[in-house]
Design a protein around this motif. Sequence first.
Motif, mmCIF file in Angstrom:
data_model
loop_
_atom_site.group_PDB
_atom_site.id
_atom_site.type_symbol
_atom_site.label_atom_id
_atom_site.label_comp_id
_atom_site.label_asym_id
_atom_site.label_seq_id
_atom_site.Cartn_x
_atom_site.Cartn_y
_atom_site.Cartn_z
ATOM 1 N N TYR A 1 0.831 -1.206 0.000
ATOM 2 C CA TYR A 1 0.000 0.000 0.000
ATOM 3 C C TYR A 1 0.867 1.258 0.000
ATOM 4 C CZ TYR A 1 -2.432 4.060 1.520
ATOM 5 O OH TYR A 1 -2.874 5.356 1.577
ATOM 6 N N ALA B 1 1.056 4.120 -2.815
ATOM 7 C CA ALA B 1 0.570 5.465 -2.485
ATOM 8 C C ALA B 1 1.634 6.523 -2.739
ATOM 9 C CB ALA B 1 0.115 5.509 -1.022
ATOM 10 N N VAL C 1 -3.865 1.969 -5.636
ATOM 11 C CA VAL C 1 -3.812 2.286 -4.211
ATOM 12 C C VAL C 1 -5.093 1.762 -3.562
ATOM 13 C CG1 VAL C 1 -3.610 4.127 -2.496
ATOM 14 C CG2 VAL C 1 -2.440 4.336 -4.708
ATOM 15 N N ASN D 1 -7.584 7.726 -7.347
ATOM 16 C CA ASN D 1 -7.175 7.112 -6.075
ATOM 17 C C ASN D 1 -7.470 8.044 -4.902
ATOM 18 O OD1 ASN D 1 -6.120 4.566 -6.871
ATOM 19 N ND2 ASN D 1 -4.204 5.511 -7.528
#
Length: 310
Positions: free
Chosen positions: A114, A118, A130, A176
Amino acid sequence: MYQEVLKWFRENARDLPWRGQCSPWGILVSEIMLAQTPVVRVQPVWERWMARWPTPSVFAQESPAEVLRAWDRLGYPRRALRLHATANVIVQKHGGDVPETFEELLALPGIGNYTAAAVAAFAFGQRETVVDTNIRRVHARLVIGQALPAPALNAAEMALAKDLLPVDPSESVQWNAGVMELGALICTARNPKCETCPVRDQCAWIAAGQPAPTYIPKGQPWAGTDRQVRGAAMAVLRAAKSPVHVDLFWANVTGIDPESADTAHTAEVTSALRKFHGLNTKAPQLQRALAGLVADGLAELENKSYSLPR
């Protein structure tokens, strides 16, 4: 669906300091801090952190003890030590610049899928999938028609997130961020504000009659846990400028008066010790919690005294 979410995000996104013109380092720090911690608690700590350590190079020169003190009460303080280790690798292997690719980011200490995705997306504008808790919840309701996503992230959810990601990199970054913000502000776990949702008319969960979740999420307990004892002990060590004798931690168990056992500490340490002893921790849990801090590198035990790692 895409344009509605993007338009809503442009008009309603929170003005957070790690958005906009923030450096990749600032974005990386924010992502580490925000893991399992709400924005309202993170923002003041992040702002102090970035003012003090604006680059990985400056931060890497700091001592672990000062890093843990600055982490304050964000919780899960091992994140602070991993961030410190990450800064050192960035300096040693990347010339002090946060690496840009998912693969390079994933190779940093303590960086998972993650966080790597990100940072690659939000710091460098790359097209990466993400998926956090908020995004999972929006996808579950909007596309699948379920009140909540599965208890744990699975391959089907990742495949769905990849299918939904716009092809254009800049649009994918906004998507995202927009879906994440929608989950944080509108499509919340409890009491979602469906009446103000920009994609209400396209929501599969609403179309299905808003069925109840198939399970009840269990929050992590706090009161009486080892985590609570560890947190209280860390508060003592953060306040202390000199090692804290073991007797001060064991005062409730041994019957020693903590205020008469050691007068070398400040009022802040005394106050933290009062809170620590207010937990009335029994000997086995106390031993386990203190030993765990040492084992995790969050504390050192030397000459019968505890201190933050040097």
